[in-house]
Design an enzyme around this catalytic site. Structure first.
Site, mmCIF file in Angstrom:
data_model
loop_
_atom_site.group_PDB
_atom_site.id
_atom_site.type_symbol
_atom_site.label_atom_id
_atom_site.label_comp_id
_atom_site.label_asym_id
_atom_site.label_seq_id
_atom_site.Cartn_x
_atom_site.Cartn_y
_atom_site.Cartn_z
ATOM 1 N N THR A 27 0.813 -1.208 0.000
ATOM 2 C CA THR A 27 0.000 0.000 0.000
ATOM 3 C C THR A 27 0.851 1.264 0.000
ATOM 4 O O THR A 27 0.458 2.284 -0.581
ATOM 5 C CB THR A 27 -0.956 0.021 1.205
ATOM 6 N N GLU A 90 -3.582 -5.498 -2.758
ATOM 7 C CA GLU A 90 -2.791 -4.522 -2.011
ATOM 8 C C GLU A 90 -2.495 -5.102 -0.626
ATOM 9 O O GLU A 90 -3.410 -5.473 0.113
ATOM 10 C CB GLU A 90 -3.548 -3.205 -1.868
ATOM 11 N N HIS A 132 4.118 -5.374 -8.639
ATOM 12 C CA HIS A 132 3.913 -4.123 -9.368
ATOM 13 C C HIS A 132 5.206 -3.665 -10.026
ATOM 14 O O HIS A 132 5.215 -3.134 -11.144
ATOM 15 C CB HIS A 132 3.393 -3.067 -8.390
ATOM 16 N N ASP A 142 7.272 -1.891 -5.456
ATOM 17 C CA ASP A 142 6.474 -2.769 -4.589
ATOM 18 C C ASP A 142 6.099 -4.090 -5.267
ATOM 19 O O ASP A 142 6.011 -4.148 -6.488
ATOM 20 C CB ASP A 142 5.209 -2.033 -4.114
#
Length: 253
Positions: A27, A90, A132, A142
């Site tokens: 996140t 997430e 990601h 991330d």
């Protein structure tokens, strides 16, 4: 059956085809509550299908049949609309900006259970379970080097490879920015074949360095410098072999 809390987000649209990719994020905000609020804010125009808190709670934001807005600009295996192809998870963690830390065991157990549940409904190959930073290496880090990708693969989700010393030695010395030649060409081709948006051919330029760094963040987290040493390249070769073979766990060593 996975237990989760409904937390609907208005930030989604229609898919064109069933999802066949999983993208994991952190996140990157100071609290899970703040992240959840942003992912549900219509003004933010971002979302994910699920949020997994540090205590293992799972929030369901967007139906899997819909296209959530989590990936942004990026490419994996030639797919340049990764939102259209993927389910986004997430994982609550402050990230590199706010105090990156290890992911708690209870949180990882929840992520593994959630991925297993998702894959019971959709056909998602191991080589399309990514971070990601894999699809957007020029702008994202991330879920980062602290995320336990090996643990995920051992549970049957994703790929992992640890080369023997002789395989590392066989590949020789370093390749790094500014280098040219057949070794660089093979490296770029391998990263492209695995899924990175790096074009095959060419020198060890800034784009190659960025792709190598992203590869290391996922598959060689003890070294994240954009330099393709023998172990980095041996891991890439092994992953390519694993991606083209049937494996019960996605782990090869």
């Amino acid at each position: 059956m996975i237990a989760f809390t409904d937390a609907p987000s208005p930030n989604f649209d229609a898919r064109r085809a069933p999802p066949d990719m999983l993208v994991l994020h952190y996140t990157g905000m100071q609290t899970g509550e703040a992240a959840l609020a942003r992912l549900r804010d219509p003004e933010a125009k971002v979302s994910a299908h699920y949020v997994v808190e540090e205590d293992g709670r799972i929030f369901h934001l967007v139906p899997e049949e819909r296209r959530a807005w989590h990936a942004g600009r990026g490419v994996w295996q030639g797919q340049d609309d990764c939102n259209a192809a993927s389910i986004g998870i997430e994982i609550v963690n402050p990230g590199h900006e706010f105090g990156y830390r290890d992911f708690p065991e209870v949180q990882i157990a929840a992520v593994i259970a959630l991925i297993g549940d998702i894959r019971s409904r959709w056909t998602i190959p191991d080589n399309r379970i990514i971070g990601h930073s894999d699809l957007a290496p020029d702008r994202k880090e991330d879920p980062g080097e602290r995320f336990p990708w090996k643990r995920l693969a051992e549970a049957g989700h994703g790929l992992w490879f640890e080369p023997a010393p002789e395989r590392i030695q066989a590949l020789g010395g370093l390749l790094q920015k500014g280098d040219q030649g057949i070794g660089v060409i093979v490296l770029r081709a391998g990263l492209h074949r695995l899924g990175y948006g790096l074009k095959p051919g060419g020198d060890y330029d800034a784009d190659a360095e960025t792709a190598v760094r992203a590869f290391q963040r996922h598959w060689r987290p003890s070294r994240i410098d954009g330099v393709a040493d023998g172990e980095t390249r041996a891991r890439l070769v092994g992953l390519l072999q694993l991606a083209s073979a049937d494996s019960v766990t996605g782990v090869l060593n």
